[in-house]
Scaffold this active site. Structure first.
Site, PDB file in Angstrom:
ATOM      1  N   HIS A  88      -2.327   6.753  -8.415  1.00  0.00           N
ATOM      2  CA  HIS A  88      -3.566   7.288  -7.844  1.00  0.00           C
ATOM      3  C   HIS A  88      -3.743   8.782  -8.098  1.00  0.00           C
ATOM      4  O   HIS A  88      -4.876   9.270  -8.146  1.00  0.00           O
ATOM      5  CB  HIS A  88      -3.599   7.022  -6.338  1.00  0.00           C
ATOM      6  N   HIS A 113      -2.477  -7.550  -2.293  1.00  0.00           N
ATOM      7  CA  HIS A 113      -3.080  -7.221  -0.996  1.00  0.00           C
ATOM      8  C   HIS A 113      -3.649  -8.496  -0.371  1.00  0.00           C
ATOM      9  O   HIS A 113      -4.838  -8.607  -0.100  1.00  0.00           O
ATOM     10  CB  HIS A 113      -4.157  -6.150  -1.161  1.00  0.00           C
ATOM     11  N   HIS A 173       1.942  -4.392  -7.239  1.00  0.00           N
ATOM     12  CA  HIS A 173       3.167  -3.996  -6.528  1.00  0.00           C
ATOM     13  C   HIS A 173       3.823  -5.150  -5.753  1.00  0.00           C
ATOM     14  O   HIS A 173       3.661  -5.310  -4.555  1.00  0.00           O
ATOM     15  CB  HIS A 173       2.962  -2.771  -5.630  1.00  0.00           C
ATOM     16  N   ASP A 230      10.460   3.655  -6.558  1.00  0.00           N
ATOM     17  CA  ASP A 230      10.786   4.929  -5.901  1.00  0.00           C
ATOM     18  C   ASP A 230      11.966   4.850  -4.949  1.00  0.00           C
ATOM     19  O   ASP A 230      12.435   5.869  -4.446  1.00  0.00           O
ATOM     20  CB  ASP A 230       9.560   5.473  -5.167  1.00  0.00           C
ATOM     21  N   HIS A 243       9.757   1.716  -1.446  1.00  0.00           N
ATOM     22  CA  HIS A 243       8.955   0.500  -1.306  1.00  0.00           C
ATOM     23  C   HIS A 243       9.773  -0.782  -1.380  1.00  0.00           C
ATOM     24  O   HIS A 243       9.408  -1.795  -0.772  1.00  0.00           O
ATOM     25  CB  HIS A 243       7.869   0.455  -2.385  1.00  0.00           C
ATOM     26  N   ASP A 257       2.836   4.100  -8.411  1.00  0.00           N
ATOM     27  CA  ASP A 257       1.892   4.050  -7.285  1.00  0.00           C
ATOM     28  C   ASP A 257       1.812   5.434  -6.622  1.00  0.00           C
ATOM     29  O   ASP A 257       1.687   5.553  -5.405  1.00  0.00           O
ATOM     30  CB  ASP A 257       2.300   2.990  -6.263  1.00  0.00           C
ATOM     31  N   ALA A 269       2.318   4.692   2.171  1.00  0.00           N
ATOM     32  CA  ALA A 269       1.040   5.013   1.513  1.00  0.00           C
ATOM     33  C   ALA A 269       1.285   5.528   0.100  1.00  0.00           C
ATOM     34  O   ALA A 269       1.162   6.717  -0.174  1.00  0.00           O
ATOM     35  CB  ALA A 269       0.285   6.049   2.327  1.00  0.00           C
ATOM     36  N   GLY A 270       1.627   4.626  -0.799  1.00  0.00           N
ATOM     37  CA  GLY A 270       1.912   5.066  -2.151  1.00  0.00           C
ATOM     38  C   GLY A 270       3.235   5.814  -2.205  1.00  0.00           C
ATOM     39  O   GLY A 270       3.961   5.911  -1.213  1.00  0.00           O
TER      40      GLY A 270
END
Length: 367
Positions: A57, A189, A210, A242, A245, A268, A302-303
């Protein structure tokens, strides 16, 4: 230009000591006819393809969804500096006019080889399941809208390469049937069960947004989207590397389950990437970044706050073989979005998107 004596990462995931010849920004098979015989001695260095992030993003204090040309340039500049040479700016769930503004910014941007190249746009929202909205705002989520997608794609210069869809939402099947040959349709989602997800994949969806995040967990009696993805051999899966997540054990397991050709590492990343701890914005919501973890004020992840190259190194540190990790950030994303003929490996005819690193994959130079 000639890059001499480096350990060159190949399409087979192995390193070979050899020279690379470059003419006009492209890799050529030999040095005959080279107009530029400038030489770089890469002895002791690894020579790898520039990474390809298909789900990010923002970074460096900016977000693609801001719709800012200056911001997008800064994002691309940052990505190139970190060894990511190809990039898909990714949108959030926002009102249609805000999305149109962001997509037009990508269409109007002039190419600059000093920065990462936009190789497509990832439209993550707003066709999601509000129950699994994650960091997306509920009021902006809507049912799959074919005409809205077409308008967004047109104003983007037909650059949308991936769109996320919740298959359990009314209108999802028609969306897949009509658009499957125009864009990569990713399922995500969603709280859809296995049967609903496998139906969507058989209809024409072929990618997962993801994996594990914002979907039902893998259960031994209710496998959900994870199980459906595994059962569809042409389906690729994104994995956020990362270390926040997805647990390292599950990261290792995912590479074993899906193999070296189906996993695509993504960052992400959001605007805090490359920045200090603090408060930031994501899709109109406050995100708190502390010790590399980005969360909404209610604790929702959140990302990420790291770039794709960091993700690659982190999954390697978790026990994923280096070759598999690099293929998941070069070859696999290139194939998924249809650019492997142009980039994603260091073979003759392709762009000279090249990163020189030390033995520990610390970036030394990006060509």
């Amino acid at each position: 230009m000639i890059i001499r004596n480096g350990l060159v990462f190949g399409e087979d995931g192995l390193y070979t000591s050899k020279d690379i010849f470059i003419e006009g920004g492209r890799i050529v098979s030999d040095k005959e006819g080279l107009s530029d015989r400038t030489s770089i001695d890469a002895s002791g260095l690894k020579v790898i393809p520039g990474l390809i992030d298909i789900h990010s993003h923002g970074a460096a204090g900016y977000d693609f969804s801001d719709g800012s040309k200056k911001g997008l340039v800064e994002i691309l500049k940052y990505q190139k500096s970190q060894g990511i040479t190809s990039y898909c700016p990714t949108s959030m769930s926002l009102p249609e006019q805000m999305l149109m503004k962001a997509f037009k910014t990508a269409a109007d941007l002039e190419k600059d080889e000093k920065n990462a190249r936009i190789v497509g746009i990832n439209m993550e929202g707003p066709f999601l399941d509000v129950v699994k909205k994650g960091a997306h705002r509920a009021e902006y989520i809507k049912k799959p809208d074919i005409e809205m997608f077409k308008k967004c794609n047109e104003i983007s210069g037909n650059q949308i390469k991936i769109v996320t869809l919740a298959p359990d939402i009314k209108g999802g099947e028609k969306f897949i049937e009509e658009l499957q040959n125009q864009v990569v349709i990713a399922l995500g989602h969603t709280e859809a069960d296995y049967e609903t997800c496998i139906h969507g994949l058989k209809k024409g969806a072929n990618h997962i947004t993801h994996l594990y995040n914002a979907m039902l967990p893998l259960g031994h009696r209710e496998p959900g989207l994870v199980g459906a993805a595994f059962d569809c051999e042409n389906c690729t899966v994104e994995l956020i590397g990362d270390g926040v997540h997805v647990h390292p054990s599950v990261v290792r397991m995912t590479f074993q389950l899906f193999g070296s050709k189906r996993v695509i590492l993504v960052s992400d990343s959001m605007r805090a990437t490359g920045m200090e701890n603090g408060k930031y914005d994501l899709g109109g919501q406050t995100v708190v970044v502390e010790n590399g973890k980005a969360t909404l004020t209610d604790g929702t992840i959140a990302g990420s706050a790291v770039n794709l190259f960091t993700c690659v190194k982190r999954v390697i540190s978790m026990g994923v073989p280096e070759g598999m990790a690099l293929l998941a950030a070069t070859r696999n994303p290139a194939k998924r979005i249809g650019i492997y003929h142009d980039t994603g490996s260091l073979t003759a005819g392709k762009r000279a998107d090249i990163v020189l690193t030390d033995q520990n994959l610390n970036v030394l130079e990006v060509l």
